[in-house]
Write an enzyme that holds these catalytic residues in place. Structure first.
Site, PDB file in Angstrom:
ATOM      1  N   HIS A 264       0.813  -1.229   0.000  1.00  0.00           N
ATOM      2  CA  HIS A 264       0.000   0.000   0.000  1.00  0.00           C
ATOM      3  C   HIS A 264       0.843   1.275   0.000  1.00  0.00           C
ATOM      4  O   HIS A 264       0.536   2.240   0.696  1.00  0.00           O
ATOM      5  CB  HIS A 264      -0.949   0.005   1.193  1.00  0.00           C
TER       6      HIS A 264
ATOM      7  N   HIS B 126      -9.899   2.537   0.692  1.00  0.00           N
ATOM      8  CA  HIS B 126      -9.767   1.407   1.606  1.00  0.00           C
ATOM      9  C   HIS B 126     -10.770   1.460   2.765  1.00  0.00           C
ATOM     10  O   HIS B 126     -10.451   1.078   3.893  1.00  0.00           O
ATOM     11  CB  HIS B 126      -8.335   1.354   2.151  1.00  0.00           C
TER      12      HIS B 126
ATOM     13  N   GLU C 276     -11.878  -3.045  -2.627  1.00  0.00           N
ATOM     14  CA  GLU C 276     -10.861  -2.090  -3.063  1.00  0.00           C
ATOM     15  C   GLU C 276     -10.626  -2.173  -4.570  1.00  0.00           C
ATOM     16  O   GLU C 276      -9.965  -3.090  -5.047  1.00  0.00           O
ATOM     17  CB  GLU C 276      -9.540  -2.376  -2.349  1.00  0.00           C
TER      18      GLU C 276
END
Length: 336
Positions: free
Chosen positions: A103, A174, A301
């Site tokens: 991420h 997210h 996501e």
């Protein structure tokens, strides 16, 4: 729209909360740290219902190991060994998930303070400049994230980015969604139009293959309960959506056990990562003061392919000067 203080970072910089509303009564709370959705409330049964998980105070977001509500980037999901080869040059990205990059890395957009670029009653645009070399990525990236509350109960998320040198970009929203706050999401029913998925190895890095979902726990082509094949099974998987082109197309449908509300997701992105919130815990109080627990919410996501720099068979996420990265995703809440 109103703007309020939401605490200060350890270096003294102020974090702000932007509260949005629309004519139907839906409300959203956005904080500038991580460009995160802290709260989202929609009309439900003559009243209002909270449909995302968030923290009560800034401390939760400073810790935020499960990325509640944030904007993940510069490249969402994992990049194996943090290795990026672009135009023949090797770049070592920061490693924040064992040997791997997750991420966006040790800093990542989820841990950056964003600026308020523009705000109205029902929309806000946040901006961020990621310098060349941040977390190992090449190129200066100029990013915008716009949240809009559409009528009567829809949240749209639009992300754009430009660069001054070749780089890679794959952003992801997210939020953790729940249509029955306080209960496990395993009772929800889920449908995702995806005939293939991305198999992961034991460290959740893609093996490089694409496999059919038929006969696997990842087959959500028809609406069904989320619970896996046994109580210990966890969903942290990447599904490849059945789609052509880059227009906004259906990506998921989520319903609670009582059918009182449904969430429909549409996106421009090719993949949807499903995470069932198995790792959620009660270290920090949530918006309503309660403590989070495993499977209290799930993530849907939208993103480009995970580990794309190291998977030559996957479509790549390269952005070059003069191009514009753009992602649009809509989360629409509908009463029957």
């Amino acid at each position: 729209m109103s703007i309020h203080p939401f605490g200060r970072l350890p270096d003294g910089r102020a974090v702000r909360e932007i509260r949005l509303a629309n004519a139907a009564g839906a409300t959203a709370s956005v904080i500038t740290f991580g460009a995160a959705i802290r709260d989202l409330v929609v009309p439900l049964g003559g009243g209002m219902g909270r449909v995302v998980l968030g923290f009560q105070a800034l401390d939760g977001y400073l810790d935020n190991r499960r990325y509640l509500g944030v904007t993940a980037g510069r490249h969402a999901s994992r990049i194996g060994e943090g290795r990026l080869v672009l135009d023949g040059t090797v770049h070592q990205l920061s490693r924040n998930d064992g040997r791997h990059h997750l991420h966006g890395g040790a800093t990542g957009f989820s841990r950056r303070l964003w600026d308020i670029v523009e705000a109205s009653e029902s929309a806000v645009t946040l901006g961020l400049v990621s310098p060349d070399g941040e977390d190992g990525y090449p190129g200066r990236l100029d990013v915008r994230c716009t949240y809009r509350l559409e009528e009567p109960a829809s949240l749209s998320v639009e992300m754009t980015a430009t660069t001054d040198a070749p780089t890679i970009v794959s952003l992801a929203h997210h939020s953790y969604f729940t249509l029955t706050p306080g209960a496990s999401i395993h009772g929800h029913r889920l449908q995702i139009p995806a005939s293939r998925y991305v198999p992961f190895g034991p460290d959740l890095v893609p093996t490089g293959d694409l496999a059919p979902v038929g006969g696997t726990p990842y087959d959500f082509r028809t609406l069904r309960p989320i619970g896996g094949p046994d109580p210990s099974f966890r969903y942290d998987c990447c599904l490849v959506l059945d789609r052509e082109g880059e227009r906004l197309r259906p990506a998921a449908r989520l319903e609670p056990p009582d059918g009182s509300l449904r969430l429909e997701v549409a996106t421009t992105e090719p993949c949807l990562v499903l995470y069932d919130g198995a790792g959620l815990g009660g270290d920090w109080p949530s918006v309503d003061g309660s403590r989070l627990f495993a499977h209290a919410g799930l993530c849907l996501e939208p993103m480009r392919y995970p580990d794309s720099p190291n998977q030559p068979e996957f479509p790549q996420a390269v952005l070059r000067p003069g191009e514009i990265y753009r992602q649009l995703t809509a989360y629409e809440f509908i009463e029957p």
